[in-house]
Write an enzyme that holds these catalytic residues in place. Structure first.
Site, PDB file in Angstrom:
ATOM      1  N   VAL A  64       0.874  -1.177   0.000  1.00  0.00           N
ATOM      2  CA  VAL A  64       0.000   0.000   0.000  1.00  0.00           C
ATOM      3  C   VAL A  64       0.908   1.223   0.000  1.00  0.00           C
ATOM      4  CG1 VAL A  64      -1.805   1.236   1.249  1.00  0.00           C
ATOM      5  CG2 VAL A  64      -1.742  -1.265   1.306  1.00  0.00           C
ATOM      6  N   GLY A  91       4.111   6.914   0.056  1.00  0.00           N
ATOM      7  CA  GLY A  91       5.331   7.718   0.081  1.00  0.00           C
ATOM      8  C   GLY A  91       5.289   9.001  -0.714  1.00  0.00           C
ATOM      9  N   SER A 136      19.806  10.385  -0.149  1.00  0.00           N
ATOM     10  CA  SER A 136      19.252   9.036  -0.327  1.00  0.00           C
ATOM     11  C   SER A 136      20.338   7.997  -0.562  1.00  0.00           C
ATOM     12  CB  SER A 136      18.333   9.012  -1.558  1.00  0.00           C
ATOM     13  OG  SER A 136      17.292   9.938  -1.431  1.00  0.00           O
ATOM     14  N   HIS A 161      11.840   8.218  -6.359  1.00  0.00           N
ATOM     15  CA  HIS A 161      11.884   9.681  -6.378  1.00  0.00           C
ATOM     16  C   HIS A 161      11.634  10.240  -7.777  1.00  0.00           C
ATOM     17  CE1 HIS A 161      12.856  10.034  -2.197  1.00  0.00           C
ATOM     18  NE2 HIS A 161      13.944   9.286  -2.312  1.00  0.00           N
TER      19      HIS A 161
END
Lengths: 436, 436, 436, 436
Positions: free
Chosen positions: B277, B280, B305, B369
């Site tokens: 699910v 983010g 990151s 991202h």
């Protein structure tokens, strides 16, 4: 962010709103056909991969445009939901064939996927907009309003109803007490929604929230300040047999500590768009639990309920000329002779206990309380002397008693064998009706 | 404080709990096989008409018993969910045939009904128990843990995942800021869940919640005190190129009013049972919005990151003997010659920009991202000198920049053409890698 | 739900803070003598008509500067409060004379005005600063710390104490339960402040907040997140006779529903600056009331209390050579012969019941509970085996029982005739002490 | 305790209430003289050592009995407060003598003690009752109502006022925004208290809380749901020159984002019992601060204020026969010739700028805003055409501008030299008045 927002206890829901507002091209246009075209284009975008990631702003734009539509615009949008967002028959056919040849899990999964109407996913993505849930309920309300002239919209109502029933699962509802300390935003809705025993303005409302009254509602976190269903309770000595003292704003306020009965005299569903999603049974039980704890002296939990189908049923019964003669003079309702009164009570008991549609009682309110496991306790003469009360049920009302220890047994008797669990008194009345 | 407490006073959620506790026969028994038998019998009851009305207490009993099961008991219950709560192939076949003969809306509806696994309705009814949602997430966690040995449980995980994705629709989530004023119940979960840059106890946690740090989480009303996903942010001057100063509890606290950059240095999914699910992308955007308002001097929003797949990819690349030689001496990581450093950065840029699986970047963090619309800004030498950092990516880390006005454009470039939107600097590095 | 957040959203206390920050010239300077001079000038301004209207920002500046002072700076400020903010003897003399000549209400009012130290008004105006109350408590703490070397500051401490006692009137305090859901800001203060039975970090604290423990504190609205006094309670079966099981983090968690006794095992005053402002008696009574309602099965409310003055008193008693010999070997505390143990218990009972300073018990803890109306119930051998416990009271501890129906009667017996209300058991011990 | 109470966020204030209710002998009797006797006996008890420890229940009994008193009973109680709770002249005399002989700190302390009226301590102990603060404010309200016939009660009003001013120090007040989400308990008080521009019921109130209006109030934690003072603000384009559009419920709702001015059009003190305790100046400044942050486009903060003393002053001025002739025909107010209008404005400017009582402006509203540091900006013709407006000030109203950066300077000019800071426009009007 302002001081007030900082204090807002860290709930940052507004951020969502502001993000899409920042987008330069999101201002909804106003004209009808253009708006529908724009909505169509946006729904495509929302259903695409892009909608999956950045769905919130697009959803907000669609819902913003929807609000600007007139009736024909809305109908055009609903047609779109039927035509473009239903399962594809060819895909369904192919998947059904494949499953017939080989009923494997994989083929089942394919079949499941193609039979799900794509509008379900559309609704889920629309819900990502700020106030999305509220708007979806409003959309369903409008769909329901169109059903008479557009029966094909029924599938939209059904799909959305299915989704909302899942989202408004009773595990997601919170019971809250409403009193005079509550927000005016909530209180004004009680005035607006109460349909059974109308609330005539703020002074009237205030009386219904005094120390000898209780009011509870279910809320959902996605609809703050918006009651879904509410129940009004009077704390009394003994079971109330008449509605006027309960709703008259001039009734003196009693000491709740002296009450031994809690009378549920009104239950109101607030959201037309949630029609068919049931909350009522669990509401009463939770309210009884809360009252038990906060007011341990209360021994009896009972309703004072309308009998909406009685008069209609009565008019279809043969005989009873004397009664019919009295009913022809509504103004004379106070002057019924005692024997006729008794006869009418007998007939009403018979109606509630014996009149059925298939296996269930004919009376819708009786069905609701009996299915919940309540007991039909008593029928009261001239309990609701309002024009509406006279018209529906010759002024009669019924008490259903909720006894926590008996609810399950009664419920099972009712669902297994259709038995209407009644007090001896009501049973006797019903027997007399037959004898007469 | 009082105002909130007063309002909380009206949330009567406990009533639900107490109602079923009041029932005399609901005490769950403890022994294994007996518990499973009892669960089976209770699930039948829950799925019956009775469960529809009085589902809460039965659901609570089932979930209470489930908790007493050992592994084999749980497996037996999951087998039950597969065997007795899957669609009936005969029914599906018949409905498919009927649809093939006449693809009417009525036949479609029949087909939809029979392909829906009955366990979905079971899960919906289990959710009516107090803490039902929490328990369903726990059940899914346990199902996922069994998949390796019991692949047939995959359908349970899928169905439950589908339901939870609907219930945890981002429209139902609230973003909250977490700080040292937050409840210990919430804070201890940050310590427990943070996996990327471990939190070593309460003193360490406290540093991460000081004035120059921010922490946000998504919450759902059915899981109070339970963060679903949380993100840690450092407020800095300029884009952070190294992780140690961000997580070292001894780093002096800076004045947040002087910061011009917000660095997202850790995102943690908390609920294993909600695996799959996704929250983010919307989390980062909402956090950016909130920071924009509360700290208007922040100009840059960027991540620091990990590059989890770099070393693995690198090891599969031919050539680069000098680099491989250095990598064989992890302890020497500080003494890389400048040319080799540069070469490694070039290779990493090439990995992030060009290495693909089908159309998407090979690196999972890059995929996340870039899909959100961020831009790959910079690659930093020795940014994560921890053992794990060295092992994953030779200590390299990447900055992805979130520029609100560009997110949509970047996202579209990425999803349409798979383009990795990068800064000139990174593009140059990537070009040099090819040239070498 | 949102309602709470909404209400919190409306508390705009921060505005106050921001207003003075906006003023360009309010940045406090740092150097010592300069700061004192600046404070002196600002206090004049604050006491003027201007301070009456625009006091908040000036007060904030003074308090901000005060924080930058070192010890000599603080002493200089306190000297100022003594010299410039005490009543003027000439004015007092004149007003006294006038009153002597003519004791009219007007002359009385004049006298009242001139005897009030102007620093009281200064403190009231300083309180208008954000966090003013907190700072005034801190100032009093520092004044108290200087008393030994600067006895003349006693009048500052007295005046400020008088003002704070009025502001912290028990009508303005709220009792709140503290548990693991409480804010870390509050919880860390329990760790910091608990002095009787030290809390060793977060894990230890958590045990003290489990289901079989309770913790309550008084709060004041001007000090959010700051407990004034807190009490720790263990829910047990029977009266606890030893402290270790109550504070050992490894003690298994018991079911609070099975407890029949609530043991108050620690009371801690948190604010040194509020020394002399009494909250304790009303705290215990309110906690008993809350426990009565939330846990109706609790029948006994008792303390497990230290006997701080016993050992000191014992050392001054003649005779008891055998006991003194044992006391000389603290390590042998476990090997006391039974007769000596009994003798020590007798002596302790005698100490608690008969040892007096003027009319009150010599023991400070006994004074506190007996004045509250509690009954001395029991004295326990080796109840506190810690070094401190051995040193204070040879490991003995006492139980005082709070019986709501008896509190008033006991309190009156105590205050009228100095009677120490004790159980028969304790009375017997005390008699045996005398007989021996 | 009920589920709702348990949830009440740990605020256990009720325990206090229940404790005293539990006492068997605390039921207040009803008859007058008996009640007064009982109160007298209870006050003695409350002032004794017993009251010090167990004061809450006794205080609650006294306040409960006080409410049953009729006017003569209350007067008897107030007489008691004067006779028995004033300083003892002999003690004062002795202490004054001692101080005259030796003005030592100890003698000063004695003097301070004997001049403090014992009723101050009585009030402090009464405050320990539940709702004690509310009752003390009510007592003061009733004392103030008796002053005309019982001037000797003035000392009670003064002492209680002194105590309440200390307790309601602005450091203990919180500013809250009031809107349609607020509790009905608060909202109904706005309707009840607003005196300047009356609110005609809930619909009228609602208009005053719409998006283009703001309402703020100060609250004290001891009086939840009870505004102390509130201010109504309209968000407008440009400075409002007339009151009707601001208070007419039919005025269309404007977009607050487009507003550039905030007009403070009504300030209401709510608690008669707090008469003389000032909150107003700090309220306006805090509201300006909050508006600055939440609506950064607002550039002007101004009042639209009555000029209560103008007409009375005007009637005492010689000359101005034409104006007096017009004033004799109030109905003709619309038909004033332009020259007379101008003349009246000039006179009003002259009144506001030059008319003084000692050093301050004659007009009470002018005094308030000028002392706060506001600037007299503008005088408006026919700004308040209500009967009251015509009667007070021939329909004229004034705008005072609050410019944060100038408040301090203006305030100092005003307090040092009595200067009325005015706009050039008003200065010109005032000059023309003199010239004429």
């Amino acid at each position: 962010m302002s001081a007030s927002a900082q204090n807002r206890g860290k709930r940052l829901g507004l951020a969502k709103m502001l993000w899409w507002r920042a987008r330069p091209d999101s201002a909804p246009e106003a004209d009808g056909a253009g708006s529908v075209r724009k909505i169509i284009s946006l729904t495509r975008s929302l259903m695409s991969d892009r909608g999956d990631v950045a769905g919130g702003p697009i959803a907000a734009d669609i819902l913003g445009l929807f609000k600007t539509l007139d009736q024909s615009g809305r109908q055009a949008f609903f047609e779109l939901l039927v035509k473009d967002f239903s399962p594809n028959p060819d895909d369904v056919g192919r998947a059904a064939d494949a499953y017939r040849l080989d009923p494997s899990p994989a083929h089942l999964r394919d079949l499941q996927q193609v039979v799900e109407p794509p509008r379900l996913e559309l609704f889920r993505r629309l819900n990502m907009a700020p106030e999305g849930t509220r708007e979806l309920i409003e959309i369903r309300r409008q769909v329901l309003n169109e059903l008479e002239t557009h029966p094909q919209f029924e599938q939209i109502a059904a799909d959305l109803g299915h989704l909302l029933a899942s989202w408004f699962n009773s595990g997601f509802l919170t019971l809250e007490r409403i009193d005079w300390k509550s927000s005016a935003v909530v209180l004004e809705k009680l005035i607006a929604y109460e349909a059974v025993h109308q609330i005539h303005g703020w002074a009237d409302l205030r009386r219904r929230l005094e120390a000898d009254r209780r009011c509870y509602a279910f809320f959902h976190s996605a609809l703050p300040g918006e009651p879904l269903i509410f129940i009004e309770v009077a704390l009394t000595r003994g079971i109330s047999e008449r509605i006027p003292p309960l709703i008259d704003p001039e009734t003196p306020i009693a000491d709740p500590e002296l009450a031994d009965a809690a009378i549920f005299y009104s239950i109101t569903n607030c959201q037309q768009g949630l029609r068919g999603v049931r909350f009522g049974g669990s509401l009463i039980k939770q309210v009884v639990e809360d009252l038990k704890q906060s007011l341990p002296r209360i021994k009896t939990y009972a309703t004072l309920s309308p009998i909406p189908g009685f008069r209609k049923w009565l008019d279809q019964q043969p005989g009873h000329e004397e009664i019919q003669a009295m009913l022809a003079q509504p103004a004379a309702v106070d002057r019924w002779p005692e024997t006729l009164r008794q006869q009418l009570l007998n007939l009403c008991a018979s109606y509630l206990v014996h009149a059925k549609r298939t296996h269930e009682p004919l009376d819708s309110v009786a069905r609701f309380h009996l299915k919940n496991g309540a007991r039909l306790e008593q029928i009261n003469w001239m309990a609701d002397p309002s024009a509406r009360g006279i018209k529906q049920s010759v002024g009669l009302m019924a008490n259903y008693v909720y006894e926590l220890g008996q609810l399950q047994r009664n419920h099972e008797l009712y669902t297994r064998s259709g038995e209407v669990v009644s007090s001896r008194r009501v049973e006797r009345l019903a027997r007399q009706a037959i004898r007469n």
